[in-house]
Design a protein around this motif. Structure first.
Motif, short mmCIF file in Angstrom:
data_model
loop_
_atom_site.label_atom_id
_atom_site.label_comp_id
_atom_site.label_asym_id
_atom_site.label_seq_id
_atom_site.Cartn_x
_atom_site.Cartn_y
_atom_site.Cartn_z
N LYS A 181 37.13 54.53 47.94
CA LYS A 181 37.89 53.29 48.11
C LYS A 181 37.08 52.10 47.58
CE LYS A 181 38.39 54.03 52.52
NZ LYS A 181 37.63 55.29 52.74
N ILE A 182 37.81 51.01 47.33
CA ILE A 182 37.18 49.74 46.98
C ILE A 182 37.23 48.83 48.19
CG2 ILE A 182 37.30 47.70 45.50
CD1 ILE A 182 38.50 49.40 43.33
N VAL A 183 36.09 48.24 48.55
CA VAL A 183 36.00 47.35 49.71
C VAL A 183 35.76 45.93 49.21
CG1 VAL A 183 34.70 46.80 51.79
CG2 VAL A 183 35.14 49.19 51.19
N ALA B 48 30.93 57.41 42.88
CA ALA B 48 30.66 56.61 44.08
C ALA B 48 31.76 56.85 45.12
CB ALA B 48 30.58 55.14 43.73
N GLN B 49 31.35 56.89 46.39
CA GLN B 49 32.33 57.03 47.46
C GLN B 49 32.95 55.68 47.79
OE1 GLN B 49 30.74 58.58 51.13
NE2 GLN B 49 32.65 58.34 52.24
N MET C 149 43.44 55.93 45.20
CA MET C 149 42.38 55.13 45.82
C MET C 149 42.99 53.94 46.56
SD MET C 149 39.06 53.24 44.06
CE MET C 149 38.69 54.66 43.04
N LYS C 150 42.42 53.58 47.71
CA LYS C 150 42.87 52.44 48.48
C LYS C 150 41.92 51.26 48.28
CE LYS C 150 45.12 55.16 52.12
NZ LYS C 150 45.15 55.49 53.57
N VAL C 151 42.46 50.06 48.48
CA VAL C 151 41.67 48.84 48.46
C VAL C 151 41.69 48.25 49.86
CG1 VAL C 151 41.43 46.53 47.51
CG2 VAL C 151 42.18 48.40 46.04
N ILE D 19 45.12 41.71 43.63
CA ILE D 19 44.91 41.80 42.18
C ILE D 19 44.18 43.10 41.83
CG2 ILE D 19 43.69 40.77 40.22
CD1 ILE D 19 44.17 38.03 41.61
N ILE D 20 43.13 43.41 42.59
CA ILE D 20 42.38 44.64 42.36
C ILE D 20 43.27 45.85 42.56
CG2 ILE D 20 40.51 46.09 43.28
CD1 ILE D 20 39.05 43.40 43.93
N GLY D 21 44.07 45.84 43.63
CA GLY D 21 44.99 46.95 43.88
C GLY D 21 45.96 47.16 42.74
N ALA D 22 46.48 46.05 42.21
CA ALA D 22 47.41 46.16 41.08
C ALA D 22 46.69 46.67 39.83
CB ALA D 22 48.04 44.79 40.80
N ALA D 23 45.46 46.23 39.63
CA ALA D 23 44.71 46.61 38.42
C ALA D 23 44.42 48.11 38.38
CB ALA D 23 43.42 45.82 38.33
N ILE D 24 44.15 48.71 39.53
CA ILE D 24 43.83 50.15 39.56
C ILE D 24 45.02 50.99 40.00
CG2 ILE D 24 41.40 49.64 40.04
CD1 ILE D 24 41.98 50.75 42.91
N ARG D 25 46.20 50.34 40.23
CA ARG D 25 47.39 51.02 40.74
C ARG D 25 47.05 51.77 42.03
NH1 ARG D 25 47.79 48.35 36.66
NH2 ARG D 25 49.12 48.84 34.86
N ALA D 26 46.52 51.04 42.99
CA ALA D 26 46.06 51.62 44.25
C ALA D 26 47.19 52.29 45.01
CB ALA D 26 45.43 50.53 45.11
N ASP D 27 46.82 53.24 45.86
CA ASP D 27 47.80 53.89 46.74
C ASP D 27 48.24 52.93 47.83
OD1 ASP D 27 47.53 56.39 45.38
OD2 ASP D 27 45.68 56.75 46.49
N GLU D 28 47.32 52.06 48.26
CA GLU D 28 47.63 51.12 49.35
C GLU D 28 46.58 50.02 49.36
OE1 GLU D 28 49.05 52.64 53.29
OE2 GLU D 28 47.17 51.75 54.03
N ILE D 29 47.02 48.83 49.75
CA ILE D 29 46.11 47.71 49.94
C ILE D 29 46.09 47.40 51.43
CG2 ILE D 29 45.69 45.26 49.46
CD1 ILE D 29 47.38 45.76 46.84
N GLN D 30 44.91 47.36 52.01
CA GLN D 30 44.78 47.07 53.43
C GLN D 30 44.06 45.73 53.62
OE1 GLN D 30 42.81 50.38 55.33
NE2 GLN D 30 44.48 51.81 54.89
#
Length: 437
Positions: A31-33, A174-175, A1-3, A205-216
């Motif tokens: 993704k998380i927005v 959720a998409q 998932m990306k943030v 922080i959110i990206g690190a918490a969910i181990r995101a594929d990428e933070i944009q």
């Protein structure tokens, strides 16, 4: 998932909210927005807080009414269905009524934080409702339910990770997950924030918490440029930076990225991409562990610097002198940017003059103190390892006509920092661009 984080200008109007919605839906991926407040909102909320602090509810009401009218116009343009316009108006009206309620109570920094938090709550509510109108399976996850800082104002990562995952698992299909940047709760459960620009930090922080594929990080410029385009013509985006280079540039003045944003992403080796909502096809800047050798990447400038020089014969062949000096800055919780020393003196810089008078008074116990205000740090960032022969000389040659107060090199393999007068800033930036790029 990306943030994906979008700044205030990216959601600054109804049309831009629509554009952001198109961007986040383009690839169909989950993704998380993370959203900032609409541009101008935070400043207006701070202005409202200022009126309340001065016990001027009439002045506050004037700003509130103007801001509420702006949101009413945005709602009319944003939604097609009358039912959604009505829902949005009810949410916004409730928020502004909440803001108005602060005119009837004692006003402190706590009340100001509560008011300022409403900007992100409004932008995310508008986006959430717009996505629902488009038929998107969207989940609204309130940052105040999972984002928390500890007693030292540092992110409580264990708490954040646990509670964010609970929020996501409650809506696993959720998409799109919509949440707020910037705002949080503190260790006492009070509404707080991650300071100005903290939406970048939220996303990381959110990206690190969910181990995101990428933070944009989406803004209104196509990546981090190799110099300040406000003062230097012909600047170019830097396509690749490693985490250290990005951290140096962000700290020393590159406004596109909040300085704290790099740390959580680097902790879990999550790449950060800087992109432009106005030119979504542009590649932007990628920040990762990848390094490019033998290359100067960019120049940045940090304003509002104060130089302090302590001259004392007590330094000569003495131990413990430096620790006593830095203990003064520690007592007043004032960070130091640059440091240079000689046998009989030490020069350093600070970017927060709040306690300057008290600091100088204490430093005079050790020797003669000279203060130079209104200075600028110019940072040249890239692969500055000591065995890259000639890089330092190119920087110095570029500034041959600019008076230099301090030079700091060797503390990092990625940065040479030069202290100059503010009046010489633009000339220095242009000279460095001409010489280095």
């Amino acid at each position: 998932m990306k943030v994906l984080k979008f700044g205030g200008t990216s959601v600054g109007s109804a049309q831009r909210i629509k554009n952001v919605a198109n961007l986040i839906l383009a690839d169909g991926q989950q993704k998380i927005v993370v959203l900032s407040a609409m541009s101008g909102t935070t400043n207006s909320l701070l202005e409202i807080s200022g009126y309340f602090r001065q016990q001027n509810p009439v002045g506050a009401a004037d700003v509130i009414n103007r801001l509420e009218h702006k949101y009413s116009e945005t709602i009319d343009e944003l939604y097609v269905q009358d039912s959604n316009k009505q829902k949005a108006r009810e949410v916004i009206r409730e928020i502004f009524d909440y803001v108005r309620s602060f005119g009837n109570r004692a006003f402190t920094i706590f009340e100001e934080r509560c008011i300022v938090a409403q900007g992100e709550l409004m932008s995310t509510n508008l986006m959430n409702l717009y996505l629902l109108e488009q038929g998107v399976n969207v989940a609204f996850i309130p940052a105040l339910e999972y984002m928390r800082i500890d007693k030292n104002a540092e992110p409580d990562f264990k708490y954040i990770e646990q509670n964010l995952k609970q929020q996501i698992s409650a809506n696993p299909d959720a998409q799109i997950y919509v949440t707020q940047g910037f705002i949080c709760r503190n260790a006492y459960g009070e509404i707080d924030n991650l300071q100005r620009g903290g939406s970048d930090y939220s996303a990381s922080i959110i990206g690190a918490a969910i181990r995101a594929d990428e933070i944009q990080i989406w803004t209104d410029i196509d990546g981090m440029h190799n110099n300040d385009p406000r003062f230097v013509e012909g600047t170019q985006p830097v396509r690749n930076l490693n985490f250290d280079e990005a951290a140096e540039l962000a700290y020393f003045g590159a406004k596109i990225l909040h300085p704290t944003c790099v740390t959580p992403a680097r902790m879990y080796n999550i790449p950060v991409r800087l992109l432009n909502t106005l030119q979504p096809e542009a590649p932007g800047t990628m920040i990762s562990t990848v390094s490019e050798q033998d290359k100067i990447k960019a120049v940045a400038a940090k304003d509002g610097i104060t130089s302090i020089r302590i001259k004392s014969s007590r330094m000569l062949m003495a131990y413990g002198f430096m620790s006593q000096v830095f203990e003064v800055f520690e007592r007043y919780k004032t960070s130091v940017d640059l440091v240079t020393t000689s046998e009989v003196g030490v020069s350093l810089t600070i970017d927060n003059p709040k306690h300057l008078d008290d600091i100088v008074t204490e430093l005079k116990k050790f020797g003669t103190v000279v203060v130079d205000p209104d200075m600028v740090i110019i940072a040249v960032v890239g692969d500055m390892a000591w065995d890259n022969v000639g890089f330092e000389s190119r920087v110095i040659e570029a500034l041959e006509d600019v008076p230099v107060r301090m030079i700091s090199y060797g503390g990092s393999n990625y940065n040479i920092s030069i202290l100059i007068k503010a009046e010489d800033k633009i000339r220095a930036l242009r000279a460095l661009s001409a010489k280095l790029f």
